[in-house]
Write a protein that holds these residues in place. Sequence first.
Motif, PDB file in Angstrom:
ATOM      1  N   VAL A 190     -22.967  -0.299  72.044  1.00  0.00           N
ATOM      2  CA  VAL A 190     -24.419  -0.320  71.837  1.00  0.00           C
ATOM      3  C   VAL A 190     -25.014   1.057  72.088  1.00  0.00           C
ATOM      4  CG1 VAL A 190     -26.593  -1.285  72.661  1.00  0.00           C
ATOM      5  CG2 VAL A 190     -24.605  -2.769  72.359  1.00  0.00           C
ATOM      6  N   TYR A 191     -24.527   1.686  73.138  1.00  0.00           N
ATOM      7  CA  TYR A 191     -25.009   3.023  73.495  1.00  0.00           C
ATOM      8  C   TYR A 191     -24.754   4.024  72.367  1.00  0.00           C
ATOM      9  CZ  TYR A 191     -25.029   7.460  76.110  1.00  0.00           C
ATOM     10  OH  TYR A 191     -25.262   8.733  76.540  1.00  0.00           O
ATOM     11  N   SER A 192     -23.546   4.032  71.829  1.00  0.00           N
ATOM     12  CA  SER A 192     -23.211   4.997  70.786  1.00  0.00           C
ATOM     13  C   SER A 192     -24.007   4.746  69.513  1.00  0.00           C
ATOM     14  CB  SER A 192     -21.707   4.948  70.490  1.00  0.00           C
ATOM     15  OG  SER A 192     -21.344   3.704  69.943  1.00  0.00           O
ATOM     16  N   ARG A 193     -24.245   3.485  69.201  1.00  0.00           N
ATOM     17  CA  ARG A 193     -25.014   3.182  67.987  1.00  0.00           C
ATOM     18  C   ARG A 193     -26.461   3.622  68.114  1.00  0.00           C
ATOM     19  NH1 ARG A 193     -22.957  -2.716  65.703  1.00  0.00           N
ATOM     20  NH2 ARG A 193     -20.919  -1.981  64.961  1.00  0.00           N
ATOM     21  N   ARG A 194     -27.036   3.443  69.268  1.00  0.00           N
ATOM     22  CA  ARG A 194     -28.415   3.890  69.476  1.00  0.00           C
ATOM     23  C   ARG A 194     -28.505   5.411  69.554  1.00  0.00           C
ATOM     24  NH1 ARG A 194     -32.267   0.182  70.863  1.00  0.00           N
ATOM     25  NH2 ARG A 194     -31.544  -1.959  71.197  1.00  0.00           N
ATOM     26  N   ALA A 249     -35.137  12.935  73.958  1.00  0.00           N
ATOM     27  CA  ALA A 249     -34.865  11.560  73.525  1.00  0.00           C
ATOM     28  C   ALA A 249     -33.410  11.195  73.785  1.00  0.00           C
ATOM     29  CB  ALA A 249     -35.199  11.418  72.035  1.00  0.00           C
ATOM     30  N   VAL A 250     -32.517  12.149  73.539  1.00  0.00           N
ATOM     31  CA  VAL A 250     -31.104  11.917  73.860  1.00  0.00           C
ATOM     32  C   VAL A 250     -30.930  11.704  75.353  1.00  0.00           C
ATOM     33  CG1 VAL A 250     -28.825  13.005  73.917  1.00  0.00           C
ATOM     34  CG2 VAL A 250     -30.227  13.178  71.856  1.00  0.00           C
ATOM     35  N   GLY A 251     -31.586  12.551  76.153  1.00  0.00           N
ATOM     36  CA  GLY A 251     -31.485  12.430  77.605  1.00  0.00           C
ATOM     37  C   GLY A 251     -32.059  11.131  78.134  1.00  0.00           C
ATOM     38  N   LYS A 252     -33.170  10.676  77.545  1.00  0.00           N
ATOM     39  CA  LYS A 252     -33.765   9.410  77.986  1.00  0.00           C
ATOM     40  C   LYS A 252     -32.818   8.241  77.751  1.00  0.00           C
ATOM     41  CE  LYS A 252     -38.700  10.509  77.451  1.00  0.00           C
ATOM     42  NZ  LYS A 252     -39.933  10.230  76.656  1.00  0.00           N
ATOM     43  N   LEU A 253     -32.235   8.216  76.555  1.00  0.00           N
ATOM     44  CA  LEU A 253     -31.306   7.127  76.263  1.00  0.00           C
ATOM     45  C   LEU A 253     -30.099   7.179  77.197  1.00  0.00           C
ATOM     46  CD1 LEU A 253     -30.833   4.751  74.343  1.00  0.00           C
ATOM     47  CD2 LEU A 253     -29.497   6.298  72.894  1.00  0.00           C
ATOM     48  N   ARG A 254     -29.614   8.398  77.437  1.00  0.00           N
ATOM     49  CA  ARG A 254     -28.489   8.536  78.362  1.00  0.00           C
ATOM     50  C   ARG A 254     -28.898   8.110  79.772  1.00  0.00           C
ATOM     51  NH1 ARG A 254     -25.636  13.928  77.374  1.00  0.00           N
ATOM     52  NH2 ARG A 254     -24.825  12.684  75.642  1.00  0.00           N
ATOM     53  N   GLY A 255     -30.153   8.412  80.139  1.00  0.00           N
ATOM     54  CA  GLY A 255     -30.642   8.019  81.459  1.00  0.00           C
ATOM     55  C   GLY A 255     -30.742   6.515  81.627  1.00  0.00           C
ATOM     56  N   GLU A 262     -22.407   2.902  85.062  1.00  0.00           N
ATOM     57  CA  GLU A 262     -21.911   3.130  86.419  1.00  0.00           C
ATOM     58  C   GLU A 262     -21.924   1.844  87.245  1.00  0.00           C
ATOM     59  OE1 GLU A 262     -20.633   5.686  87.815  1.00  0.00           O
ATOM     60  OE2 GLU A 262     -21.085   7.369  86.491  1.00  0.00           O
ATOM     61  N   THR A 263     -22.896   0.973  86.960  1.00  0.00           N
ATOM     62  CA  THR A 263     -23.090  -0.215  87.793  1.00  0.00           C
ATOM     63  C   THR A 263     -22.079  -1.311  87.496  1.00  0.00           C
ATOM     64  OG1 THR A 263     -25.454   0.260  87.939  1.00  0.00           O
ATOM     65  CG2 THR A 263     -24.760  -1.990  88.461  1.00  0.00           C
ATOM     66  N   LEU A 264     -21.685  -1.459  86.222  1.00  0.00           N
ATOM     67  CA  LEU A 264     -20.799  -2.558  85.850  1.00  0.00           C
ATOM     68  C   LEU A 264     -19.489  -2.592  86.661  1.00  0.00           C
ATOM     69  CD1 LEU A 264     -20.987  -3.246  82.005  1.00  0.00           C
ATOM     70  CD2 LEU A 264     -21.294  -4.845  83.892  1.00  0.00           C
ATOM     71  N   PRO A 265     -18.769  -1.458  86.773  1.00  0.00           N
ATOM     72  CA  PRO A 265     -17.546  -1.521  87.587  1.00  0.00           C
ATOM     73  C   PRO A 265     -17.837  -1.883  89.049  1.00  0.00           C
ATOM     74  CG  PRO A 265     -17.528   0.429  86.194  1.00  0.00           C
ATOM     75  CD  PRO A 265     -18.898  -0.149  86.103  1.00  0.00           C
ATOM     76  N   SER A 266     -18.964  -1.403  89.572  1.00  0.00           N
ATOM     77  CA  SER A 266     -19.316  -1.748  90.961  1.00  0.00           C
ATOM     78  C   SER A 266     -19.593  -3.243  91.087  1.00  0.00           C
ATOM     79  CB  SER A 266     -20.536  -0.940  91.404  1.00  0.00           C
ATOM     80  OG  SER A 266     -20.265   0.451  91.344  1.00  0.00           O
ATOM     81  N   LEU A 267     -20.270  -3.822  90.087  1.00  0.00           N
ATOM     82  CA  LEU A 267     -20.505  -5.266  90.095  1.00  0.00           C
ATOM     83  C   LEU A 267     -19.178  -6.018  89.991  1.00  0.00           C
ATOM     84  CD1 LEU A 267     -23.650  -5.547  87.775  1.00  0.00           C
ATOM     85  CD2 LEU A 267     -23.554  -5.723  90.277  1.00  0.00           C
ATOM     86  N   GLY A 268     -18.240  -5.439  89.209  1.00  0.00           N
ATOM     87  CA  GLY A 268     -16.917  -6.049  89.112  1.00  0.00           C
ATOM     88  C   GLY A 268     -16.206  -6.065  90.452  1.00  0.00           C
ATOM     89  N   THR A 269     -16.312  -4.956  91.184  1.00  0.00           N
ATOM     90  CA  THR A 269     -15.703  -4.903  92.515  1.00  0.00           C
ATOM     91  C   THR A 269     -16.323  -5.940  93.448  1.00  0.00           C
ATOM     92  OG1 THR A 269     -15.302  -2.521  92.222  1.00  0.00           O
ATOM     93  CG2 THR A 269     -15.202  -3.394  94.474  1.00  0.00           C
TER      94      THR A 269
END
Length: 641
Positions: A190-194, A249-255, A262-269
């Motif tokens: 999704v990130y790459s497409r946007r 705009a690129v930075g905002k989307l990256r932000g 970053e959060t998903l792996p932490s939620l997995g842990t």
Amino acid sequence: MASGTSRDVLGSGFRVLGRAIREQPRIFAVAVTGSVLFGLMVIASAYVVGTVVGKVVVPAIARGSVAGGTLALAAAALFGISLLRVVGIFGRRLGAGYMQYRLQAAYRRRVTRRYLELPLAWHHRNATGTLLSNANSDVEAAWYPIAPLPFAVGTLVMLVGAVVSLFLTDWALALVGLAVFPALFALNVVYSRRMAPRQARAQRLRAEVSGIAHESFDGALVVKTMGREAQETDRFAARAGELRDALIAVGKLRGVFDPMLETLPSLGTLAVLVVGAVRLRQGAIDVTELVSVAFLFTVLAFPVRAIGWVLAELPRSVAGWDRVRRVLDATGEMPYGTRTLDPGTPTPATLAFHDVHFGYEPAEAHLPGTEVLGEVSFTVPAGRTVALVGPTGAGKSTIASLAVRLVDPRAGTVTVDGVDVRELTAASLASTVALVAQVPFVFDDTVRANISLDRPGIGDDEVWAALRLAEADGFVAALPDGLDTMVGERGTSLSGGQRQRLTLARALAGRPRLLVLDDATSAVDPRVEAAILAGLRAPAGRTSVDPEHRSPTPGHGGGGAPASILVVAYRRATIALADEVIYMEHGRVLARGTHTELLATVPGYADLVTAYEQAEQEREQQHTYDEVTPLTSGLEIEVDR
């Protein structure tokens, strides 16, 4: 284009990556091997840590002591795994960096080579700033994902291994992994497409900013003399502002997406700890397995980001590749033939135009082309001088370009010694015919380098001989360092006439058999111009000038037999030196003959030459006035020295 739609960016991006892998398979294999080794050691380290905690630390806490041998064995295992991880990191980074920089260097060469193969008409339709961007930032962008690519491939192998190990450990913990890993991948997609349209726009604006900057710097004289500094600054600032907004705009989307990634792996842990605690209480797993799985999720967080790095850079890569491919796929190159012109004794060449037609292609396909020349036929006999005369837009410079094959005719032929120039090799044509353009180009280098261009067989003697023929030896000898004098960018330390004589000497140093002068002495004093043309028409063996003592001394030679000369001329004195004059209007030859004959029989020719002569007289009077009258403004008028 693929870079403009989010739906196609992944497919286009993977095709670009596939191309890179096909071009550098061995280096990629080395990098991926290092990455896979690193990934497997990450999994191994998780289970070693779990074993150490479950089998060494927990029992030691229960007993209140630890066995030295067991602790040493655990330390050795961790050290060995760490060492293999270092080897994997080294191989991965070295291979990825080497692959990326090799691709960038290779495609910079390909783009530059393609620029030189494409005709001038193509270059006229593309801004210089855009071409610079194609060869630099677009090439870099196209191969930017190569750096994290081996890491991402190794991470995929590591994820497969992690899922298998999770199933071997406990099915409930494996389901947590199956939920987290696909979610992480889907978020990256999704990130790459946007990101795709934003990166494409930013890459396009980079080229436009580069183009405006190049125009402003290259046209600094016009900008300053016309008082356009503020307007050019505003024009640049406006486009730079657009680039800034695009990058923001690129930075905002990256932000927005980076914290989620970053959060998903932490939620997995966290999920592993919760589910694992339940399974531990149920007796399905032990402490060793719980620690191993929890540690595995913790150490996977960073490698999994490599996949995100690749997917995040794909839009920029596709945008850069599309722009690079536009150059590589451009059509219109002029392939050279296989024939050569290499007579045993160099003699002047014969140039002939046979019913030549030429027109420039339109900027857009639906627009009509521009007819420049029609039914042009004439000959420059060997050893003779022919002058082209005509009003502005008559097609004289186009004829000069056709003579040296900067462009090809739509119909008809241009021949040198009876051979179609399209059948000649590039080397044969370059050694036979030389063009000296009206606007001289001088490299930011020494006088010697500008004339010799590192061509074989052109030493200092040949350089001085060429300078003498171009009436340039005097001012060069007077320069602070002579031939070693740096002339500055575009020859800024020289006057206009000096630059023209320097470029004429550059052409003469190659000893061409046919010399094409496209108003190449317009900034030179008429007396100097007459001396130059007289020298070019003189037979070989004239004396040369000693650069140290400025006295005529034999021995340098005159550069062989005199060349045939086709000269685009305006001055009466220059025209009068020609053996034949060709008068043109609207791309067609209207009359030919000697200067005297045309003056008497062609009213248009007489009027044009008279107008040129009057303009020249006025210019000479102005130069004389400027030389004797101080300028209160403090400016200096450039007068040919």
